[in-house]
Each structure stands twice: as structure tokens, then as C-alpha cells.
Design a protein around this motif. Structure first.
Motif, PDB file in Angstrom:
ATOM      1  N   GLN A  96     -38.521 -31.959  62.686  1.00 52.55           N
ATOM      2  CA  GLN A  96     -37.342 -31.878  63.540  1.00 52.55           C
ATOM      3  C   GLN A  96     -36.584 -30.601  63.228  1.00 52.55           C
ATOM      4  O   GLN A  96     -36.359 -30.257  62.066  1.00 52.55           O
ATOM      5  CB  GLN A  96     -36.437 -33.090  63.325  1.00 52.55           C
ATOM      6  CG  GLN A  96     -35.216 -33.111  64.233  1.00 52.55           C
ATOM      7  CD  GLN A  96     -34.384 -34.375  64.078  1.00 52.55           C
ATOM      8  OE1 GLN A  96     -34.702 -35.231  63.260  1.00 52.55           O
ATOM      9  NE2 GLN A  96     -33.336 -34.497  64.864  1.00 52.55           N
ATOM     10  N   ILE A 125     -37.787 -36.575  67.444  1.00 52.64           N
ATOM     11  CA  ILE A 125     -38.389 -35.410  68.087  1.00 52.64           C
ATOM     12  C   ILE A 125     -38.574 -35.687  69.571  1.00 52.64           C
ATOM     13  O   ILE A 125     -39.454 -36.459  69.971  1.00 52.64           O
ATOM     14  CB  ILE A 125     -39.742 -35.072  67.434  1.00 52.64           C
ATOM     15  CG1 ILE A 125     -39.543 -34.719  65.961  1.00 52.64           C
ATOM     16  CG2 ILE A 125     -40.419 -33.922  68.173  1.00 52.64           C
ATOM     17  CD1 ILE A 125     -40.829 -34.556  65.188  1.00 52.64           C
ATOM     18  N   VAL A 159     -37.280 -38.789  61.309  1.00 51.65           N
ATOM     19  CA  VAL A 159     -36.991 -37.675  62.203  1.00 51.65           C
ATOM     20  C   VAL A 159     -36.971 -38.179  63.644  1.00 51.65           C
ATOM     21  O   VAL A 159     -37.550 -39.219  63.969  1.00 51.65           O
ATOM     22  CB  VAL A 159     -38.015 -36.530  62.071  1.00 51.65           C
ATOM     23  CG1 VAL A 159     -37.951 -35.904  60.680  1.00 51.65           C
ATOM     24  CG2 VAL A 159     -39.431 -37.014  62.382  1.00 51.65           C
ATOM     25  N   ASN A 172     -39.417 -30.508  68.073  1.00 50.81           N
ATOM     26  CA  ASN A 172     -38.479 -30.456  69.192  1.00 50.81           C
ATOM     27  C   ASN A 172     -37.985 -29.047  69.482  1.00 50.81           C
ATOM     28  O   ASN A 172     -37.089 -28.857  70.297  1.00 50.81           O
ATOM     29  CB  ASN A 172     -37.274 -31.353  68.909  1.00 50.81           C
ATOM     30  CG  ASN A 172     -36.514 -30.921  67.667  1.00 50.81           C
ATOM     31  OD1 ASN A 172     -37.118 -30.680  66.621  1.00 50.81           O
ATOM     32  ND2 ASN A 172     -35.198 -30.826  67.763  1.00 50.81           N
ATOM     33  N   THR A 177     -37.419 -31.955  58.089  1.00 51.17           N
ATOM     34  CA  THR A 177     -36.300 -31.452  58.871  1.00 51.17           C
ATOM     35  C   THR A 177     -35.990 -30.018  58.449  1.00 51.17           C
ATOM     36  O   THR A 177     -35.896 -29.727  57.251  1.00 51.17           O
ATOM     37  CB  THR A 177     -35.043 -32.322  58.668  1.00 51.17           C
ATOM     38  OG1 THR A 177     -35.343 -33.667  59.031  1.00 51.17           O
ATOM     39  CG2 THR A 177     -33.898 -31.820  59.534  1.00 51.17           C
TER      40      THR A 177
END
Length: 255
Positions: free
Chosen positions: A114, A186, A184, A147, A82
Motif C-alpha cells: 500500500q 489496496i 493493507v 494502489n 506499507t
């Protein structure tokens, strides 16, 4: 006959293939076929029904784009991370922690990161570029899913490293890693470390690593079945023949 992917015959009897060999077999199969056997076709004898298709987050949505469709499918173990803006109270993690995780765990790997940047910055973060990608590639990664945006599309192209991202951006400001090898989310896909991620120009899908051989076996069987069916439809003449060919398919079964 029509073929949606390059594939070979069934696996050897007795489960003789290693996980690395099974991951290589996955690279011969398109991602929609993998989703079909993971959960898309509940009720089909070849569908493993690992998730409720609509209510669980097991594949990516339409927000991601594929950088290098010509590379074909990729598959590997999920390495998760992350990112966000720097936190003055937390400076413990760096890219080296990500690379160490890649080096320790199964190979090949897919980097699933992410991005949790504030809305006013989220579209301006060209996060993973040539330096990060070449380092990850050296540690066993073959693709990445995120993302948010990334950059250096020209520099990465010769590396045979795939990206699924929400856009491309030329620059970024200060950034920091907030977590490594945690869960995570995404673009509609929730990923835990060590799960299998399969990706191509259609998007990405995840499934538990302990179901790897089943997914490969069933996907190969489904491809053979679908290739034969589509080949028949392409040679069909009129609705009557199409109805006969599709009589046992999920698309025409009544709920």
C-alpha cells in the motif's frame, strides 16, 4: 466447447494435493471464476460465500491496470507492506525486512504494498522497479499488487513477474517502509499477511489460506458447468433456447 480458462479435471480424491500444487491449479483459472466461488454468487451451490459481496473489501476495483496480461493468472501467499515518505522519527524498516518475510513464509508469494503518499506526490511515485522486483523474485514472489504507480516496465517484462498498479511513472523521490506484514488496503481489497491472492488482467481477489482446496475444487467445477452452458448458448437459436439454458442461472433468478 467454449472455455474461459485452461483447466483440467477434478482434484484427486482424499485431498492428496499439496498447497503448492493447489496454487499451481489456481494459475489455470481466471480471477472472475475465483471471485464467483469466493463470494460473487451467493446461493449458488458452488459459492463458498466467504464475504458479503458488496459490503466487504475482498477484490480490487477498476483503478488498477495489468502490466503483462500474456502471463495469465498468478496466485500466492500475501506478503504485505506499507510505503510513504521518510519519517525522521521512524527508520527501523528496509527492503531487507520485506525480503526476509518473503523468504520465511509460504512460496510462491504476491507482494501487496500500500502506498500512503501525500496527494501531491501519489501520482509521481514510480516505486517498485527492476532492482526491487528481481530481489523479490529471488525470494519467491511472482507478482505484486499496489494502489499507486511503479516503473521499469521494460526491465521487468523478461522476469515473468506480474504487476497490478495504478499507473506507471518514470521516477520517484525519497521513500520509506512504514510497516511489514501488517494489514493493507489496496484499491478496494483489504489484505492480511498470509492470505491467498489471485490475480490476472481482470484484477485481484483474496481469500483465507485455509480455504485453498475448497476454492480450487469449486472453481474447477464451476468452470466445467459454465463452459458447458456458454457452449450451449453459442449454438442456441433465439430467445426461447437461451431462456431454457439459463433457467437455473443466478442472472435470471428472481430475488
Amino acid at each position: 466447447p467454449f472455455s474461459s480458462a485452461s483447466h483440467q479435471g477434478p482434484l484427486p480424491a482424499g485431498g492428496m494435493m499439496s498447497d503448492v500444487e493447489l496454487l499451481e491449479e489456481l494459475k489455470k483459472i481466471d480471477t472472475p471464476t475465483i471471485t464467483n466461488v469466493v463470494a460473487t454468487y451467493p446461493g449458488n451451490e458452488l459459492c463458498l460465500s466467504l464475504y458479503s459481496p458488496w459490503t466487504e473489501n475482498w477484490y480490487t476495483d477498476n483503478r488498477l491496470g495489468c502490466w503483462y496480461p500474456e502471463l495469465g493468472p498468478m496466485a500466492g501467499y500475501a506478503i504485505t507492506c506499507t510505503y510513504s515518505v521518510p519519517d525522521p522519527n521512524y527508520k527501523e524498516l528496509t527492503l531487507m525486512d520485506v525480503l526476509e518475510a518473503m523468504d520465511r513464509l509460504g512460496k510462491p508469494s504476491i507482494f501487496c504494498f500500500q502506498q500512503k503518499f501525500p496527494p501531491e506526490l501519489a501520482d509521481k511515485v514510480g516505486l517498485s522497479g527492476g532492482n526491487m522486483t528481481s530481489s523479490m523474485r529471488a525470494c519467491g514472489a511472482i507478482g505484486a499488487v499496489t494502489n499507486g504507480p511503479s516503473r521499469d516496465i521494460h526491465e521487468i517484462r523478461p522476469m515473468d513477474f506480474q504487476y497490478l498498479t495504478r499507473g506507471i511513472c518514470a521516477g520517484h523521490g525519497p521513500q520509506a517502509i512504514q510497516a511489514v506484514q501488517g494489514p493493507v488496503s489496496i484499491s478496494g481489497m483489504d489484505v492480511a499477511p498470509g492470505e491467498i491472492v489471485h490475480m490476472d488482467e481482470n484484477g485481484a481477489v483474496k481469500f483465507p489460506a485455509d480455504r485453498l482446496e475448497e476454492v480450487v475444487t469449486n472453481a474447477k467445477a464451476l468452470l466445467e458447468k459454465e463452459d458447458d452452458r456458454v457452449g450451449q448458448i453459442l449454438e442456441a437459436s433465439g430467445l426461447g433456447e437461451v431462456k431454457a439454458i439459463l433457467s437455473d442461472h443466478e442472472y435470471v433468478k428472481k430475488a
